[in-house]
Design a protein around this motif. Structure first.
Motif, short mmCIF file in Angstrom:
data_model
loop_
_atom_site.label_atom_id
_atom_site.label_comp_id
_atom_site.label_asym_id
_atom_site.label_seq_id
_atom_site.Cartn_x
_atom_site.Cartn_y
_atom_site.Cartn_z
N THR A 42 0.84 -1.19 0.00
CA THR A 42 0.00 0.00 0.00
C THR A 42 0.88 1.24 0.00
OG1 THR A 42 -0.15 0.04 2.42
CG2 THR A 42 -1.87 -1.17 1.23
N VAL A 99 0.73 5.68 0.48
CA VAL A 99 0.02 6.88 0.89
C VAL A 99 0.86 8.08 0.50
CG1 VAL A 99 -0.82 8.24 2.84
CG2 VAL A 99 -1.20 5.77 2.79
N CYS A 107 -5.39 5.83 -0.09
CA CYS A 107 -4.32 4.83 -0.16
C CYS A 107 -4.50 3.99 -1.42
CB CYS A 107 -4.38 3.94 1.08
SG CYS A 107 -3.37 2.45 0.99
N VAL A 156 -7.89 -2.20 4.22
CA VAL A 156 -6.72 -1.39 4.56
C VAL A 156 -6.97 -0.71 5.90
CG1 VAL A 156 -5.29 0.59 3.94
CG2 VAL A 156 -6.00 -1.03 2.18
N PHE A 214 -5.53 2.11 8.75
CA PHE A 214 -4.71 3.31 8.86
C PHE A 214 -4.31 3.52 10.32
CE2 PHE A 214 -7.29 3.94 5.10
CZ PHE A 214 -6.40 4.50 4.18
N TYR A 228 -9.35 3.10 -0.89
CA TYR A 228 -9.27 3.03 0.57
C TYR A 228 -8.93 4.42 1.11
CZ TYR A 228 -9.12 -1.79 -0.88
OH TYR A 228 -9.42 -2.99 -1.48
N TRP A 257 -9.32 7.64 4.38
CA TRP A 257 -9.47 8.05 5.78
C TRP A 257 -9.72 9.55 5.80
CZ3 TRP A 257 -4.82 8.21 9.69
CH2 TRP A 257 -5.28 8.64 10.95
N SER A 313 -0.25 2.98 6.42
CA SER A 313 -1.34 2.17 5.89
C SER A 313 -0.90 0.71 5.91
CB SER A 313 -1.69 2.60 4.46
OG SER A 313 -0.56 2.50 3.61
#
Length: 357
Positions: free
Chosen positions: A216, A218, A232, A244, A246, A271, A273, A286
């Motif tokens: 993953t 970010v 992500c 996923v 976080f 994915y 947040w 992540s």
């Protein structure tokens, strides 16, 4: 004078048998002759075996019961079990003896059955479609409760090495209970498993082994003056992404850091947040988790700085905020030291100008 032979018979057995252990009943045990005969003192059970259902081998003595001395007749049925050693056809006959040596005649046979010993393999959890993990338990069961053997082909080699094990030509392991592919140092990709039990045919299956966690990524702006949506990207080369997670670490001054804390989990791509935190510095991590529970290690993927350029909180960023910042030049308070270089200075003022309203 007793000159007549006694009688007995193996009762009919269900023709199709899938278990090695077969229940047999010898019934109608009786003696004949003057005054109901002298009594039965022994019964034998024989069996004959065939691989094709037509050509049977010689009769083999299987069991003897010599505790049947009775007079007159009326003996209870004799119940016993027969253990088939292999797939094929079996015929049974019982022969009774009386106390003066009269013997029941051998007829063709009393009962016949076909034994198809079964063996199967099953996989525990985690399992997703054709994919399993290094820790997924693998179970082999057979209808014949004797030796079971298996071997694994993975990454262009057999486990065990040919000739170093047990079973056929020393090419197999002896199955002693659940095993995992991790116990046999298997690698990511396809695995072939061959297995058999005493008296069964050789079986095989293939399964996909997933040993690698997802990847993953970010990427966020470093300076964050307001809530942002952290997104992500994720990739997995095996069983696929399950979700996923976080996590974040927090530091007010970019010097001392907290432990990792849970932030969010998302099961649907992309994915995301929705990140909204207090002033400070944040390390973002992540963790991708795939469908057989492989997961990434927890390491920082990105760093961001949450701050407010509106120092007087009047809803706009203007010269008044620059004045407040200038008054605090030289101090290390993270509220004014926006770039985290240890003191508030003109570099922080240049950041404020990017948010001028």
């Amino acid at each position: 004078v007793d000159c007549l032979p006694p009688s007995s018979k193996v009762e009919e057995i269900p023709y199709n048998q899938t278990e090695a252990i077969i229940n047999i009943t010898v019934a109608d045990i009786a003696d004949y002759g003057c005054n109901n005969g002298v009594g039965v003192n022994k019964v034998e059970v024989y069996y004959a075996y065939s691989t094709d259902g037509e050509n049977f081998g010689e009769w083999q003595l299987y069991a003897v019961n010599n505790s049947l001395i009775t007079h007159p007749d009326g003996i209870s049925d004799w119940h016993l079990t027969f253990t088939a050693s292999q797939i094929g056809w079996y015929r049974f006959i019982s022969i009774a003896y009386d106390c003066v040596g009269n013997v029941e005649d051998f007829v063709a046979y009393d009962a016949e059955c076909y034994v198809n010993l079964s063996i199967s393999i099953s996989f525990g959890k985690p399992k997703y479609g054709e994919w399993i993990s290094l820790t997924t338990p693998i179970n082999i069961t057979a209808s014949n409760p004797s030796n079971i053997y298996y071997r694994i082909y993975n990454n262009k080699s057999w486990h065990p090495s040919p000739g170093s094990g047990a079973g056929n030509n020393g090419n197999f392991y002896i199955y002693t209970g659940n095993f995992t592919l991790g116990q046999h140092a298997c690698r990511h990709g396809v695995c072939f498993i061959e297995f058999y039990g005493d008296g069964t045919t050789l079986m095989n299956c293939s399964i996909m082994l997933d040993t690698s966690p997802p990847l993953t990524f970010v990427s966020t702006p470093f300076f964050v003056p307001h809530p942002i949506n952290i997104e992500c990207s994720a990739y997995d080369e095996g069983s696929g992404i399950s979700h996923v997670e976080f996590y974040y670490q927090y530091s007010y001054d970019n010097k001392s850091w907290s432990n990792w804390s849970f932030g969010n989990v998302d099961y649907i791509a992309p994915y995301q947040w929705n990140f909204s935190m207090d002033i400070g510095f944040y390390r973002i991590c992540s963790i991708g988790v795939d469908n057989v529970e492989n997961e990434e290690d927890i390491v920082a993927k990105d760093l961001l700085r949450v701050f407010t350029p509106d120092f007087n909180e009047d809803g706009i960023v203007n010269v008044q905020d620059l004045v407040i910042l200038a008054v605090n030049f030289g101090i290390s308070d993270a509220k004014y030291d926006i770039d985290g270089n240890g003191k508030a200075d003109v570099s922080d003022a240049s950041i404020i100008l990017n948010y001028w309203t």
